[in-house]
Enzyme design. Structure first.
Site, PDB file in Angstrom:
ATOM      1  N   ASP A  81       0.739  -1.124   0.422  1.00 32.22           N
ATOM      2  CA  ASP A  81       0.453  -0.269  -0.020  1.00 32.22           C
ATOM      3  C   ASP A  81       0.479   0.830  -0.084  1.00 32.22           C
ATOM      4  O   ASP A  81       1.669   1.545   0.181  1.00 32.22           O
ATOM      5  CB  ASP A  81      -0.871  -0.187   1.758  1.00 32.22           C
ATOM      6  CG  ASP A  81      -0.252   0.018   2.427  1.00 32.22           C
ATOM      7  OD1 ASP A  81       0.855  -0.469   2.449  1.00 32.22           O
ATOM      8  OD2 ASP A  81      -0.972   0.596   3.395  1.00 32.22           O
ATOM      9  N   GLU A 142       0.055  -1.280   5.901  1.00 30.18           N
ATOM     10  CA  GLU A 142       1.264  -1.236   7.171  1.00 30.18           C
ATOM     11  C   GLU A 142       1.361   0.823   7.042  1.00 30.18           C
ATOM     12  O   GLU A 142       1.711   1.130   7.963  1.00 30.18           O
ATOM     13  CB  GLU A 142       2.924  -0.955   5.850  1.00 30.18           C
ATOM     14  CG  GLU A 142       4.186  -0.701   7.231  1.00 30.18           C
ATOM     15  CD  GLU A 142       4.377   0.285   6.989  1.00 30.18           C
ATOM     16  OE1 GLU A 142       5.152   1.285   7.707  1.00 30.18           O
ATOM     17  OE2 GLU A 142       4.218   1.228   5.726  1.00 30.18           O
TER      18      GLU A 142
END
Length: 381
Positions: A81, A142
Site C-alpha cells: 500500500d 502498513e
C-alpha cells in the site's frame, strides 16, 4: 548475479512503472489487490506458493515461500500500500528524469517490491538455493499502522533468525537499525453547553478543560530520552458565543525504548483521571500500536554481516535511527535480528516529489540477494 541484474535493469524499470501506475492507497482495496495479483503471479512463476489472507476493508495480505522451502530462517517484510488516494496516478504518473524516477509510491515502496522479486530471480539464475530460506510477507495496511496484518507478521516471524525489512534506504543510502515506538490516542472532553452572553455560569467548557490537558500532555516529552508527546489536532465547540460542550485532541506519542511504553501510559492515565473544570468528563482512547525497534546485540551482529557483504560488492553501508514507524518494530520486539531500509535509495516519500535514485535499483537488489545468500551459507556450515 550482478551481470544478470544489469542485463535486466530495463525490465526492472518497466515493472516499476507498471506498479507505480496502479493507485494503491491503503484505503483503495481494489488497487492494492491489483498489485497483489501481479506480484502473486510473478512469484508463482518462480515456484513460490502463495497463501492469500483475504481482507474486507484493506487489500489482501500475501505470505509466500518456495514450494521446496522447509522452515526458512529469514523473514522478509514489504508492504503493497501507499499513502496516496485513488486518482493520484492520473495526476502524476510514473516518469523518469535523468537518474531519478518519480511517481506515487515509487520509493515507498514499489521499487522495493521490484528489488525483492529480482533478488529472488538473481538467486535462482545463479543456481543459489538460498531463495528456499526466505518467507515473504507482503501486507496491505502498513501505511495506516498494520491494523490487520500485525498479527500475521508476528505469527510468521516467530522463530526466525533474521528479519529483512524492505522500507527504502535513507537519502544517503543508510540502513535503519532503530526506530521509535509509536502510540495514537484520542482525548475526548464532554462539557455542558450554555450561551456565553446570557448564562455562561451554567456552562462547563470542554475547550477550557482540553487546554489544561494539552499543557500537561506536552510536559511528558523528554527529548533526551527519546520520549515525545504531541497534540497534533484539536477540535471542539459549535460557535463563538456558546460555551463548548465537546472537544477532542489527537495525540501522537513516540518512545525510544520498550520500557517507556508502560511509563508513558501510566502518566497518561494519571493526567486524565482528574479534571480542572468541574462538571466536565474526560475519556482517553487509543494504544501504543508500534513497539520501538531497538539497536540491540542481535541487530548489531546482523549489521556487521551486511556491511561485510556490502564491502565485498563495493558498497559502503552506514546505519541510522529514525523516528518513523515500520513493521520492523514488530520483529525486533520479538527478539529477532532485524535490519530495515534494505530497499533502494530515494527520498521525499509521502509527497508529490517522491523519487528513486535509479542506479541504486540494481545495486540494492544485488546487495539484498547477496545478503540472503550469505545468511543462508552461514547456517549451512
Amino acid at each position: 548475479m550482478e551481470s544478470f541484474l544489469i542485463q535486466h535493469e530495463s525490465e526492472m524499470l518497466l515493472l516499476l512503472e507498471e506498479l507505480v501506475n496502479i493507485d494503491s492507497g491503503s484505503h483503495y482495496k481494489d488497487g492494492v489487490d491489483r498489485i497483489g495479483r501481479l506480484l502473486e503471479t510473478s512469484y508463482k512463476e518462480l515456484g513460490f506458493e502463495v497463501n492469500k489472507i483475504e481482507q474486507e476493508e484493506f487489500g489482501d495480505h500475501l505470505i509466500m515461500q518456495h514450494k521446496d522451502a522447509v522452515d526458512p530462517e529469514i523473514i522478509i517484510l514489504a508492504h503493497m500500500d501507499t499513502v496516496f488516494p485513488e486518482g493520484t496516478v492520473a495526476e502524476r504518473p510514473f516518469r523518469i528524469e535523468g537518474n531519478r524516477a518519480f511517481g506515487p509510491g515509487v520509493i515507498d515502496m514499489k521499487a522495493s517490491q521490484v528489488a525483492l522479486l529480482y533478488a529472488v530471480k538473481a538467486l535462482i539464475e545463479n543456481g543459489c538455493t538460498a531463495y528456499k530460506n526466505i518467507r515473504i510477507v507482503l501486507n496491505s495496511d502498513e501505511e495506516v499502522g498494520s491494523l490487520t496484518s500485525r498479527s500475521f507478521i508476528e505469527k510468521e516471524a516467530a522463530g526466525r533468525k533474521y528479519a529483512l525489512v524492505m522500507e527504502p534506504a535513507r537519502k544517503d543510502g543508510s540502513l535503519v537499525t532503530a526506530r521509535r515506538g509509536k502510540g495514537n490516542y484520542t482525548l475526548i472532553i464532554e462539557g455542558r453547553a450554555a450561551h456565553s452572553g446570557i448564562e455562561p455560569e451554567k456552562g462547563r467548557s470542554a475547550i477550557e478543560q482540553l487546554a489544561y490537558k494539552i499543557i500537561q500532555l506536552h510536559e511528558l516529552s523528554d527529548h533526551e530520552k527519546g520520549i515525545n508527546v504531541n497534540v497534533g489536532v484539536i477540535e471542539g465547540g459549535s460557535s463563538a458565543n456558546t460555551v463548548s460542550d465537546h472537544a477532542e485532541a489527537q495525540i501522537d506519542i513516540r518512545i525510544a525504548e520498550l520500557e517507556q511504553a508502560e511509563l508513558v501510559e501510566e502518566k497518561l492515565e494519571e493526567i486524565c483521571s482528574s479534571s480542572e473544570v468541574s462538571g466536565t468528563k474526560i475519556l482517553l482512547e487509543g494504544e501504543m500500536n508500534r513497539p520501538p525497534m531497538e539497536k540491540n546485540r542481535k541487530t548489531r551482529a546482523l549489521l556487521r554481516i551486511i556491511q561485510d557483504v556490502a564491502g565485498e560488492i563495493g558498497v559502503e553501508i552506514e546505519d541510522t535511527a529514525t523516528g518513523g514507524g515500520s513493521d520492523a518494530s514488530f520483529t525486533s520486539a520479538l527478539g529477532i535480528a532485524t535490519i530495515d531500509g534494505l530497499g533502494p535509495v530515494g527520498g521525499n516519500a509521502h509527497s508529490d516529489k517522491e523519487y528513486l535514485e535509479i542506479p541504486s535499483l540494481v545495486e540494492r537488489t544485488l546487495l539484498l540477494a547477496t545478503i540472503i545468500q550469505r545468511l543462508t551459507e552461514k547456517h549451512q556450515k
